[in-house]
Write a protein that holds these residues in place. Structure first.
Motif, short mmCIF file in Angstrom:
data_model
loop_
_atom_site.label_atom_id
_atom_site.label_comp_id
_atom_site.label_asym_id
_atom_site.label_seq_id
_atom_site.Cartn_x
_atom_site.Cartn_y
_atom_site.Cartn_z
N CYS A 1 0.84 -1.19 0.00
CA CYS A 1 0.00 0.00 0.00
C CYS A 1 0.88 1.24 0.00
N GLN A 2 0.30 2.35 -0.31
CA GLN A 2 0.96 3.65 -0.18
C GLN A 2 0.34 4.32 1.04
N VAL A 3 1.15 4.96 1.83
CA VAL A 3 0.65 5.62 3.03
C VAL A 3 1.07 7.08 2.99
N GLU A 4 0.10 7.94 3.15
CA GLU A 4 0.35 9.37 3.22
C GLU A 4 0.23 9.78 4.68
N VAL A 5 1.32 10.29 5.24
CA VAL A 5 1.39 10.62 6.66
C VAL A 5 1.44 12.14 6.81
N THR A 6 0.60 12.67 7.69
CA THR A 6 0.66 14.09 8.03
C THR A 6 1.16 14.20 9.47
N LEU A 7 2.29 14.87 9.60
CA LEU A 7 2.97 14.96 10.88
C LEU A 7 3.54 16.37 11.02
N ASP A 8 3.16 17.07 12.05
CA ASP A 8 3.63 18.44 12.29
C ASP A 8 3.35 19.32 11.06
N ASN A 9 2.14 19.19 10.52
CA ASN A 9 1.67 19.94 9.35
C ASN A 9 2.50 19.69 8.08
N VAL A 10 3.24 18.60 8.04
CA VAL A 10 4.00 18.20 6.86
C VAL A 10 3.44 16.87 6.39
N THR A 11 3.12 16.77 5.10
CA THR A 11 2.59 15.53 4.54
C THR A 11 3.66 14.88 3.67
N CYS B 1 -3.38 8.36 5.59
CA CYS B 1 -4.28 7.82 4.57
C CYS B 1 -3.58 6.62 3.96
N ILE B 2 -4.27 5.49 3.96
CA ILE B 2 -3.72 4.26 3.42
C ILE B 2 -4.40 3.99 2.09
N TYR B 3 -3.61 3.93 1.02
CA TYR B 3 -4.12 3.68 -0.32
C TYR B 3 -3.75 2.28 -0.74
N GLN B 4 -4.76 1.44 -0.91
CA GLN B 4 -4.54 0.06 -1.34
C GLN B 4 -5.47 -0.19 -2.51
N GLY B 5 -4.91 -0.07 -3.72
CA GLY B 5 -5.75 -0.18 -4.92
C GLY B 5 -6.75 0.97 -4.94
N LYS B 6 -8.02 0.65 -5.05
CA LYS B 6 -9.08 1.67 -5.04
C LYS B 6 -9.56 1.98 -3.63
N LYS B 7 -9.11 1.19 -2.68
CA LYS B 7 -9.53 1.36 -1.29
C LYS B 7 -8.66 2.43 -0.61
N VAL B 8 -9.32 3.37 0.07
CA VAL B 8 -8.62 4.40 0.82
C VAL B 8 -9.16 4.40 2.24
N VAL B 9 -8.25 4.31 3.21
CA VAL B 9 -8.63 4.34 4.62
C VAL B 9 -7.93 5.52 5.26
N PHE C 1 9.52 -1.66 1.41
CA PHE C 1 8.56 -0.86 2.18
C PHE C 1 9.28 -0.17 3.32
N ASN C 2 8.66 0.92 3.80
CA ASN C 2 9.23 1.72 4.88
C ASN C 2 8.33 1.76 6.10
N MET C 3 7.18 1.12 6.00
CA MET C 3 6.22 1.18 7.10
C MET C 3 5.45 -0.13 7.19
N LEU C 4 5.31 -0.63 8.41
CA LEU C 4 4.46 -1.80 8.67
C LEU C 4 3.14 -1.28 9.20
N VAL C 5 2.10 -1.45 8.40
CA VAL C 5 0.78 -0.95 8.76
C VAL C 5 0.09 -2.01 9.59
N ASN C 6 -0.34 -1.62 10.77
CA ASN C 6 -1.06 -2.54 11.66
C ASN C 6 -2.39 -2.89 10.99
N SER C 7 -2.65 -4.16 10.78
CA SER C 7 -3.86 -4.59 10.08
C SER C 7 -5.14 -4.25 10.85
N ASN C 8 -5.03 -4.02 12.15
CA ASN C 8 -6.20 -3.65 12.94
C ASN C 8 -6.71 -2.25 12.59
N ILE C 9 -5.89 -1.44 11.94
CA ILE C 9 -6.32 -0.11 11.50
C ILE C 9 -7.37 -0.22 10.41
N LEU C 10 -7.20 -1.24 9.57
CA LEU C 10 -8.09 -1.39 8.43
C LEU C 10 -9.40 -1.98 8.84
#
Length: 164
Positions: A51-61, A127-135, A155-164
């Motif tokens: 997946c692609q993950v867009e992270v917003t942290l300290d007003n930086v995305t 924001c987690i982008y997995q195909g057409k799915k966005v969480v 990959f640079n991030m392990l996304v906890n599956s419980n988030i989805l």
């Protein structure tokens, strides 16, 4: 019985096994096909978890490559929220952990580390982008790994599956 009573068995015994070059060629071909098949299976399974993950942290995305880790059951014991893990090197240099972004520690255990403390920050949003799915996950918890999560940089991030 196979060798003596079937045409395929007869061809195996009388044609293939009697020609050493043909036997070696078929053995090498079989090994190559097994390797190719296992790689195709690995890629198919891996792509479902990418997946692609867009992270917003300290007003930086910023964006990172993520892997949805079904084995990640890390939960903050106080906040009772799932924790994903991100490589520290993936966070932009202008974001100062512990200065602009507050962090806290949670206990964890993993392979190679029976028990330890993990630095955790709260992202404004991911924001987690997995195909057409966005969480979209506001106030998501991110554990900071000072080590590479993927030996091949996939990959640079392990996304906890419980988030989805």
């Amino acid at each position: 019985m196979f060798i003596y009573y079937t045409p395929a068995g007869y061809n195996l015994k009388e044609v293939i096994l009697k020609d050493s070059k043909l036997t070696i060629f078929l053995a090498i071909t079989l090994v190559i096909l097994v390797i190719i098949g296992s790689q195709i299976k690995r890629i198919t399974v891996y792509e479902k978890s990418q997946c692609q993950v867009e992270v917003t942290l300290d007003n930086v995305t910023f964006r990172v490559k993520g892997y949805i880790d079904t084995g990640n059951i890390l939960i903050d014991p106080i906040l009772k929220k799932p924790v994903s893990v991100i490589e520290a090197d993936s966070i932009p240099l202008n974001i100062q952990l512990g200065v602009n972004v507050k962090l806290h520690l949670i206990p964890y255990s993993s392979l190679g580390c029976e028990s330890g403390l993990l630095e955790v920050i709260t992202a404004e949003n991911i924001c987690i982008y997995q195909g057409k799915k966005v969480v979209e996950v506001p106030m998501a918890l991110l554990g900071i790994s000072r080590h590479r999560l993927s030996s091949d940089g996939e990959f640079n991030m392990l996304v906890n599956s419980n988030i989805l």
